[in-house]
Scaffold this active site. Sequence first.
Site, mmCIF file in Angstrom:
data_model
loop_
_atom_site.group_PDB
_atom_site.id
_atom_site.type_symbol
_atom_site.label_atom_id
_atom_site.label_comp_id
_atom_site.label_asym_id
_atom_site.label_seq_id
_atom_site.Cartn_x
_atom_site.Cartn_y
_atom_site.Cartn_z
ATOM 1 N N ASP A 100 35.075 -65.144 9.673
ATOM 2 C CA ASP A 100 34.704 -66.553 9.624
ATOM 3 C C ASP A 100 35.637 -67.296 8.667
ATOM 4 O O ASP A 100 35.812 -66.886 7.523
ATOM 5 C CB ASP A 100 33.250 -66.647 9.147
ATOM 6 C CG ASP A 100 32.745 -68.067 9.056
ATOM 7 O OD1 ASP A 100 33.508 -68.991 9.359
ATOM 8 O OD2 ASP A 100 31.583 -68.239 8.681
ATOM 9 N N GLN A 133 23.197 -63.268 2.786
ATOM 10 C CA GLN A 133 22.444 -64.136 3.680
ATOM 11 C C GLN A 133 21.986 -63.374 4.916
ATOM 12 O O GLN A 133 22.505 -62.305 5.238
ATOM 13 C CB GLN A 133 23.285 -65.345 4.098
ATOM 14 C CG GLN A 133 24.495 -65.028 4.965
ATOM 15 C CD GLN A 133 25.323 -66.268 5.284
ATOM 16 O OE1 GLN A 133 25.420 -67.198 4.492
ATOM 17 N NE2 GLN A 133 25.929 -66.293 6.453
ATOM 18 N N ARG A 189 33.474 -64.266 -1.447
ATOM 19 C CA ARG A 189 34.224 -65.486 -1.186
ATOM 20 C C ARG A 189 35.006 -65.853 -2.450
ATOM 21 O O ARG A 189 34.506 -66.536 -3.341
ATOM 22 C CB ARG A 189 33.293 -66.612 -0.756
ATOM 23 C CG ARG A 189 32.555 -66.305 0.544
ATOM 24 C CD ARG A 189 31.616 -67.405 0.977
ATOM 25 N NE ARG A 189 30.930 -67.062 2.225
ATOM 26 C CZ ARG A 189 29.967 -67.811 2.781
ATOM 27 N NH1 ARG A 189 29.596 -68.937 2.200
ATOM 28 N NH2 ARG A 189 29.399 -67.425 3.921
ATOM 29 N N SER A 199 23.423 -73.125 7.238
ATOM 30 C CA SER A 199 24.402 -73.748 8.122
ATOM 31 C C SER A 199 24.248 -73.081 9.480
ATOM 32 O O SER A 199 24.241 -71.853 9.570
ATOM 33 C CB SER A 199 25.824 -73.537 7.580
ATOM 34 O OG SER A 199 26.787 -73.979 8.504
ATOM 35 N N ASP A 219 23.439 -78.695 9.001
ATOM 36 C CA ASP A 219 23.006 -77.989 7.792
ATOM 37 C C ASP A 219 21.580 -78.369 7.446
ATOM 38 O O ASP A 219 21.206 -79.555 7.503
ATOM 39 C CB ASP A 219 23.903 -78.349 6.595
ATOM 40 C CG ASP A 219 25.314 -77.800 6.725
ATOM 41 O OD1 ASP A 219 25.524 -76.894 7.545
ATOM 42 O OD2 ASP A 219 26.194 -78.284 5.985
ATOM 43 N N GLU A 257 21.688 -76.935 -0.094
ATOM 44 C CA GLU A 257 21.930 -76.417 1.252
ATOM 45 C C GLU A 257 21.351 -75.022 1.390
ATOM 46 O O GLU A 257 21.719 -74.115 0.655
ATOM 47 C CB GLU A 257 23.425 -76.385 1.562
ATOM 48 C CG GLU A 257 23.738 -75.881 2.967
ATOM 49 C CD GLU A 257 25.223 -75.727 3.231
ATOM 50 O OE1 GLU A 257 25.574 -74.777 3.964
ATOM 51 O OE2 GLU A 257 26.022 -76.523 2.703
#
Length: 374
Positions: free
Chosen positions: A56, A125, A110, A261, A245, A258
């Site tokens: 991704d 997640q 990340r 997504s 989102d 948030e």
Amino acid sequence: MALIIPKQYKLKLLPETTEQAIKTLKVSFQEKLSKSLNLRRVTAPLFVLAGTGINDDLNGHERAVTFPIKCMGDRRAEVVHSLAKWKRLKLGAYGIAPGYGLYTDMNAIRSDEDLDTLHSLYVDQWDWEQTITEQDRNLDYLKDVVRKIYNIVKELESQVYADFPHITPILPDKITFIHAEELLQMYPTLSPKDREAKAARKYGAIFIIGIGGKLSNGEPHDGRAPDYDDWISMNSDGYNGLNGDIILWNSILECPFELSSMGIRVDRIALRRQLETCGCPEREKLDFHKALLSGELPLSIGGGIGQSRLCMFLLQKAHIGRKPPRIRAEHHRFYAGLLIPQGEIAMPATRVLHKISLFDASGFKEGDIAIALN
């Protein structure tokens, strides 16, 4: 957002109780998600081969953590950012029928993340994906799935209140849907994040539609890679986008939060249009993209739901970190999970501890520092 704990913030659960609450929330959420969306659990990879188009790209520019594989002639592998495209491949490989899907526990690194109260280098997640039909590729189907996910969050909020009556519910009964273009028209002088803050504060829970596509001011509300969510197709409200989102208002931090997504994924037409719009039509030659364009992959809807974020919100914590591990900092200090030479943090160790440690500072002493971990 800076790495700051509100001055009036007070812990509502002890560390040991917090760990038990996290376990209960995670087990309950995935069971409810699986039942509501007809999903079965699968095991996820930690890394994929580079150059296949499977990883991704998130906003389209983040760098993946890579390493060479000796037994494959030093071919490089990438630690996953998320599993948006990998899940769609699995739907096809398993032949999962429309209306059914899969979910997995996704763990990622990340390295380009901006670290603060809500962000960490480590991401956990629930990644989920559901097979759909051509007739399901519409805004009503997307909204129906969003409502199902939001209702699960509401159920868990009530469960937390039943277990810990001092943690009172704050979410509204319903989530409000709003397109990114509508936000721009409502608050034309504000930045995208400030628009989110205005709407999230007003409604408590919002789903912003059309993340990734350019708005009337020539800019997207936020970045989104061109090869998974469909942010370019016209929807029934007259705007572009079949994605968005879920954003909640975090009353502890006084900011938009948030949680997820997600979106209906690109079909062949949308993929080509989005690749062209983003100036990367050469991606059509990658393995994933060739499979999609040749019709080998099913139509789908999917997304990611932050595990630590869900627990942070429902347990009303002020930081994404769950535990305060410590390290003796004689030559270096750790700040938000990063190794920084001593002297580059312009504040005393006790001050840093005050800002980072969430749960319990007992046992810490001058010179120790908490590491902000997920």
